[in-house]
Write a protein that holds these residues in place. Structure first.
Motif, mmCIF file in Angstrom:
data_model
loop_
_atom_site.group_PDB
_atom_site.id
_atom_site.type_symbol
_atom_site.label_atom_id
_atom_site.label_comp_id
_atom_site.label_asym_id
_atom_site.label_seq_id
_atom_site.Cartn_x
_atom_site.Cartn_y
_atom_site.Cartn_z
ATOM 1 N N UNK A 37 0.873 -1.173 0.000
ATOM 2 C CA UNK A 37 0.000 0.000 0.000
ATOM 3 C C UNK A 37 0.913 1.227 0.000
ATOM 4 N N UNK A 38 1.551 1.453 -1.102
ATOM 5 C CA UNK A 38 2.523 2.513 -1.289
ATOM 6 C C UNK A 38 2.859 2.574 -2.759
ATOM 7 N N UNK A 39 3.597 3.588 -3.210
ATOM 8 C CA UNK A 39 3.905 3.638 -4.625
ATOM 9 C C UNK A 39 4.568 4.900 -5.117
ATOM 10 N N UNK A 40 3.946 5.551 -6.100
ATOM 11 C CA UNK A 40 4.592 6.640 -6.828
ATOM 12 C C UNK A 40 4.995 7.796 -5.934
ATOM 13 N N UNK A 41 4.093 8.238 -5.074
ATOM 14 C CA UNK A 41 4.418 9.416 -4.252
ATOM 15 C C UNK A 41 5.615 9.155 -3.350
ATOM 16 N N UNK A 42 5.643 7.978 -2.745
ATOM 17 C CA UNK A 42 6.759 7.649 -1.869
ATOM 18 C C UNK A 42 8.057 7.520 -2.660
ATOM 19 N N UNK A 43 7.943 6.985 -3.876
ATOM 20 C CA UNK A 43 9.117 6.914 -4.732
ATOM 21 C C UNK A 43 9.637 8.287 -5.102
ATOM 22 N N UNK A 44 8.726 9.211 -5.384
ATOM 23 C CA UNK A 44 9.125 10.583 -5.706
ATOM 24 C C UNK A 44 9.841 11.216 -4.520
ATOM 25 N N UNK A 45 9.258 11.092 -3.329
ATOM 26 C CA UNK A 45 9.869 11.709 -2.144
ATOM 27 C C UNK A 45 11.244 11.127 -1.861
ATOM 28 N N UNK A 46 11.358 9.819 -1.969
ATOM 29 C CA UNK A 46 12.638 9.174 -1.713
ATOM 30 C C UNK A 46 13.702 9.680 -2.681
ATOM 31 N N UNK A 47 13.351 9.783 -3.966
ATOM 32 C CA UNK A 47 14.322 10.239 -4.955
ATOM 33 C C UNK A 47 14.650 11.720 -4.789
ATOM 34 N N UNK A 48 13.647 12.547 -4.475
ATOM 35 C CA UNK A 48 13.905 13.978 -4.271
ATOM 36 C C UNK A 48 14.893 14.190 -3.127
ATOM 37 N N UNK A 49 14.672 13.483 -2.026
ATOM 38 C CA UNK A 49 15.526 13.676 -0.857
ATOM 39 C C UNK A 49 16.929 13.133 -1.094
ATOM 40 N N UNK A 50 17.001 11.975 -1.747
ATOM 41 C CA UNK A 50 18.326 11.405 -2.027
ATOM 42 C C UNK A 50 19.110 12.306 -2.971
ATOM 43 N N UNK A 51 18.456 12.801 -4.012
ATOM 44 C CA UNK A 51 19.134 13.664 -4.976
ATOM 45 C C UNK A 51 19.551 14.992 -4.357
ATOM 46 N N UNK A 52 18.769 15.460 -3.389
ATOM 47 C CA UNK A 52 19.110 16.715 -2.719
ATOM 48 C C UNK A 52 20.234 16.545 -1.705
#
Length: 450
Positions: free
Chosen positions: A422-437
């Motif tokens: 019960x998870x997906x695109x939004x969590x993937x976006x947040x994870x990538x945004x934070x890692x890239x930052x």
């Protein structure tokens, strides 16, 4: 309708695709208690805190997200727990102004105040749902959700027949996006990614709708391609692939398309699971489009079989479907589903009186259990599906189309184990945004907040 406002803490990259929605859209269910779910997905929802060493051990095991799919539910107490972003899942939601909860947060050692942390946001406008998450980074690889919103808008309603987004569907989506815009405007967002998927991607007037959203809601949406959608789904579910796994077929059954990614981790594993995708495809069929073509209210066994065959034909043209042939027969291979179809079946399997993300997310189902649940739902008429608390009126005409897509996938990649996400695109976006930052590298040294 009155919108729900709440601060929520969460973990990694979690929640997905199109989870089942309770009746009533974004109307809150008052009084529901939220507690941190144990990692194995079978928590009992008890918010009471154990004492002493038992308490410490349990705190380490806890940390999944419990925010509701249709918004954020108020917590009943208990300390929030941080969770890994590649692990995903909110933990405890807190109403604004809840001083007891805020004091509880302040007691956490070495935790920077939320007001001092950079804020990130992820919005996913799909064929069926509009969803938003706002979060701040926690410990390395983890984040805390401080606001969330979800509403079923059925943007893709009628799209498969007309090739265009309908006026009523666009109006519903714009109203939901205005709520999201207000939430974002009230916070100082460092980085955000606002995406639109299959409905806007395939509609002849998709670009016109994106322009309208910018004019009326003040949001500039990015229509992502199918490969990006598949990658983000994988990034959002990383923590559900355990270390001893050899291979996974991850699938996200959406409203207008279904993304499938083949993941090979038999030789090594890097921090980003998406780096291990060896093949992927995006089928231009989802629960909304399939149900509109075959009918979703009255589904006979013959109609269901025709839906399965339709999807199977599409999968036969997927050239990369055999890239995991060397691990498919291994006990360390499994399916991982992130969508309303699998979360619905999990809720039915658990015989829940009310959908409970804490018990569904991360749940393992064996092949026999999946067979039994598909057969059960197929045996129900429309009103029986409406009456089930894990399906409801919003999904009663879509769930069997999702089951047909699931059955076609299982036929190509047979596995005795299916894990529910019960998870997906939004969590993937947040994870990538934070890692890239680089927030986790900058803010943590030697395991402590700097």
């Amino acid at each position: 309708m009155k919108d729900r406002e709440a601060d929520v803490r969460a973990s990694d990259a979690g929640v997905s695709g199109d989870g089942p929605s309770r009746q009533g859209g974004d109307t809150p269910r008052p009084g529901r208690q939220a507690a941190v779910r144990p990692v194995n997905g079978h928590g009992n929802g008890d918010a009471a805190q154990p004492k002493g060493k038992t308490r410490k051990r349990r705190k380490r095991r806890r940390g999944r997200k419990v925010y509701a799919r249709d918004g954020v539910q108020p917590a009943a107490g208990g300390k929030p727990a941080e969770v890994a972003a590649p692990l995903a899942g909110p933990a405890v939601s807190v109403k604004p102004g809840n001083t007891a909860a805020r004091a509880d947060l302040a007691e956490q050692p070495r935790r920077m105040p939320v007001s001092d942390l950079p804020v990130f946001a992820a919005l996913d406008l799909g064929t069926n749902n509009c969803r938003l998450l706002v979060a701040v980074p926690g410990r390395p690889g983890q984040f805390r959700v401080i606001d969330a919103f979800s509403r079923i808008v059925r943007l893709g309603e009628g799209l498969s027949a007309s090739g265009r987004l309908g006026q009523a569907a666009m109006d519903r989506a714009v109203e939901a996006l205005k709520v999201c815009s207000d939430k974002l405007r009230n916070r100082k967002i460092k980085k955000a990614r606002l995406i639109a998927t299959e409905a806007c991607r395939s509609a002849a007037n998709g670009a016109e709708f994106i322009d309208r959203v910018e004019r009326e809601a003040g949001l500039k949406l990015e229509i992502i391609d199918r490969q990006t959608e598949a990658r983000l789904a994988v990034s959002g579910c990383g923590s559900l692939v355990e270390r001893d796994t050899d291979g996974v077929v991850l699938f996200d059954i959406g409203g207008g398309s279904s993304e499938i990614a083949l993941i090979d981790v038999s030789r090594h594993r890097s921090p980003r699971l998406a780096n291990h995708i060896v093949s992927w495809t995006s089928l231009p069929v989802g629960v909304v489009s399939l149900a509109e073509r075959f009918g979703g209210r009255t589904v006979t066994r013959e109609i269901f079989a025709a839906m399965v065959e339709d999807v199977a034909n599409r999968l036969r043209s997927f050239d990369g479907r055999d890239r995991l042939a060397h691990v498919v027969s291994s006990p360390k291979f499994h399916l991982l589903g992130t969508s309303g179809t699998v979360t619905t079946l999990a809720g039915v399997h658990l015989e829940l009186d009310r959908y409970d993300r804490r018990r569904v997310d991360g749940l393992w189902m064996d092949g026999t259990s999946v067979d039994r649940m598909v057969e059960k739902v197929l045996g129900w008429d429309f009103q029986q599906r409406v009456a089930n608390p894990c399906i409801g009126a919003d999904r009663a005409d879509l769930v069997l189309a999702g089951c047909a897509i699931l059955e076609a996938i299982r036929a190509v990649w047979p596995s005795e184990r299916l894990r529910v996400a019960d998870r997906g695109l939004r969590e993937g976006i947040l994870s990538e945004l934070m890692a890239d930052d680089g927030v986790w590298r900058r803010n943590w040294r030697n395991g402590q907040r700097t």
